[in-house]
Every structure is written in C-alpha cells, then in structure tokens.
Design an enzyme around this catalytic site. Structure first.
Site, short mmCIF file in Angstrom:
data_model
loop_
_atom_site.label_atom_id
_atom_site.label_comp_id
_atom_site.label_asym_id
_atom_site.label_seq_id
_atom_site.Cartn_x
_atom_site.Cartn_y
_atom_site.Cartn_z
N GLY A 137 1.07 -0.85 -0.22
CA GLY A 137 0.17 0.20 -0.27
C GLY A 137 0.57 1.28 -0.21
N CYS A 138 0.23 1.70 1.37
CA CYS A 138 0.95 3.36 0.47
C CYS A 138 2.41 3.86 1.87
CB CYS A 138 0.42 4.43 1.47
SG CYS A 138 -1.37 5.17 1.15
N ALA A 139 3.28 2.46 2.20
CA ALA A 139 4.35 2.12 2.24
C ALA A 139 5.78 1.44 1.65
CB ALA A 139 3.81 1.46 3.22
#
Length: 358
Positions: A137-139
C-alpha cells in the site's frame, strides 16, 4: 553510498476539487445516516484538489473489475514511460545503466509485472532484475527506496529505477458506504512517479541507513477485501492515531544512527491525512514547517499512496534541495501497520556540474 536522485512526477489532467467532492457526497448519499459526519471528515482532510485518470462521471460508474483492470494496464503503459525517461534524465543515466527496476502499485494487477513490459519496450537490458511490490500500500514508496538501498549496498556500482503507479480512483466502489470508505473517496488521488537510486554519484539524498517497523496486531486496520467487483478499501477509525505508535520507532532508528530528531534538517513522510502530520509534529516535537512538502502534496494532490514520498521529495528539489551534508528522513506508512524509513545526508551537485547544467 546509494543516492536517491530527483524524482519525476506526473498526474492526470482530470481534476476534482473539494467543493465538487462534497457536492457529490451530498447528492449521492443524501439519506446516509452519517452524511454530515462524512462531510466534516472530508472537509478536514485539507485536500483541495485531486487528479484522476477518468472524468468524474466515468469514475463513479463501475463497469466491472475486468474492465477497470484493463484500464489500469492501458493507462500505466501510456503514462509511465514519460515519467521514467524524465527520472533517468534527472539522474543522468540511460536505460542500459539500470540493474534493477522496482515497480510499486496497489491499485491494479498485472502479471507479468509492468517491469517486463518496460524492459521490452524502453531499452533496458534483458538481464535487468525485477522487483514488483504490490501489497504494501502507501508504505511501498518507502519500501522501494529501502530495497534499492539494500541492492546498492550489495552491488555498490549498481543503479536502481523505482516506479510508482497509483490510480486510486479505479478502486472506487459505489456500494461501499461505510464512513471509512466514504472518507477515502474524498482523500485519494492518482499519480505516477519514478526515481533513480545511484550506487555511485548523483545529486540528492545519500542513504546511510534504512529500517522497517510493524505495529503488532494491526493487520486489519488498513486492508483490501478482494471481491467480484475488485479491491474494496477498508479503513479502521483507529488509523489516524497510529503516529503515537510509529513515532517511537522513527526516534529509535534515528538514535541507532547516533542522530537526534531535533537536529535533522528535512523530513519527507507519507501524508495519509492531516492527523498524521499533526501528530508527527507533536510526538517528534517538530514545528509544522518541517513537514511542509508532505502537506503540500496532500493539499494539492490528495493521498497518492506510494507516490506521496516521491512527490514530496520532488518539492524539496524544486525548492533548491538541502544544504550539502544536511541530514534527513524519508518514511512511508501503510498496511500492517508498517513504517518503512530511510536516513541520509544531502549530496549537493558539485559547483562545476551545477554551472554546466544551467
């Protein structure tokens, strides 16, 4: 040491403002029992504009998972090459100089990965290694930087190309009417970004250490439910408060490097929402100005998932970069709950090289 060079970032032409988002929410969910709460939450995101790959009327229509994923592939192939070419130019390298391509995306699926298509169509060597990252995801933006650093540590003369392609609008699900889902409809935007990590030379952030931290037992706080209609984004109401748990991990990594948070010169962090940045100011005891690049990304482009850190870093470059030797931190936050963090010093262009580039 590996140097993260200037990113290239592109966003689609279709723009939706916060006012338009609020009007759509009022119209589409007029009878929702928590409509007023949702409207307040969207207003509080601080997201004023977002870019999306389709006009809003097409975005709100769900033609089925297959058609959406075909659109994801077509848009990626149309938009990624230009961003890649610009990133290579920023780093002053050619496709033949790249030893590894890291491709990150959580908004569509391809197998083979887009990395294979890039190698076949853009002049990369056939022995170029491929590392697709699809489930962070955003990581994943932070993770891509860290894996590039690891690779260049193992192969000191190597060069790594990172590509992030996020079409969050293709994950819109009209049947999801939970507060978290409706909030995400006013938060996420689309973007493509790329950056080169050079094992030798380059201007940008010279990475010295990286680390990862997972908050135990938070797996279901940010997740996808994969259904017939595609990816359904699930967001727990506890997510905005995660910086209280992650800030100590950031401090610990900095301390391991014999640095202090208060002495650092720049911070490039994932802007999942305004609460993330506000809490980092509080728990790290830093002034809001230290997160101005991430906040500008959030305001102008929304949460663009793994591309946030590259867009925020590009804004630091646009400002002229940091002083030579300035210490900084890059962090991506995402499902898990996970933080992927890198520390390093700014490597400014040599005066002669800077003069020649002008």
């Amino acid at each position: 040491m590996a140097t993260l060079c200037r990113p290239s970032v592109a966003v689609p032409d279709h723009v939706i403002t916060q006012e338009e988002t609020l009007a759509l929410a009022r119209e589409t969910h007029a009878d929702h029992p928590q409509r007023d709460l949702v409207l307040r939450l969207i207003q509080n995101t601080g997201v004023l504009t977002r870019h999306i790959v389709q006009p809003i009327e097409d975005t709100l229509r769900h033609p089925g998972f297959e058609e959406r994923n075909l659109l994801y592939e077509a848009e990626a192939k149309a938009r990624v090459p230009g961003v890649v070419r610009q990133a290579l130019a920023h780093a002053e390298v050619e496709p033949q100089d790249i030893d590894l391509i890291v491709y990150v995306s959580c908004t569509g699926f391809m197998m083979p990965s887009l990395t294979a298509w890039l190698i076949n169509t853009m002049g990369f060597r056939t022995e170029t290694r491929q590392l697709p990252i699809a489930q962070l995801g955003c990581a994943a933006g932070g993770a891509a930087i860290n894996r590039a650093h690891d690779f260049c540590t193992a192969y000191p003369r190597a060069n790594v190309l990172i590509v992030s392609c996020e079409f969050c609008s293709l994950c819109y699900q009209p049947t999801d009417i939970g507060v978290g889902s409706l909030l995400s409809n006013g938060l996420f935007g689309d973007a493509i970004s790329a950056a080169v990590v050079r094992g030798e030379g380059g201007t940008g952030m010279r990475i010295e250490r990286n680390g990862s931290h997972l908050v135990p037992n938070t797996e279901d706080w940010i997740s996808y439910a994969v259904r017939d209609t595609g990816f359904h984004f699930l967001l727990d109401k506890r997510v905005p408060g995660t910086m209280e748990m992650l800030a100590p991990a950031l401090k610990a990594l900095v301390a391991q490097h014999s640095w202090a948070i208060a002495d650092m010169d720049f911070f490039i962090v994932h802007a999942g929402g305004p609460r993330i940045l506000d809490d980092l100011c509080h728990f790290l005891e830093l002034p809001p100005e230290m997160f101005r690049f991430s906040r500008a990304t959030l305001t102008e482009r929304g949460n663009i998932a793994s591309s946030v850190v590259f867009d925020a870093l590009a804004r630091l470059f646009d400002e002229g970069g940091a002083a030579d030797g300035a210490g900084g931190l890059i962090a991506g936050f995402g499902p898990g709950i996970t933080a992927e963090t890198a520390l390093g010093r700014w490597a400014a262009a040599a005066p002669m090289a800077a003069a020649m580039s002008n």
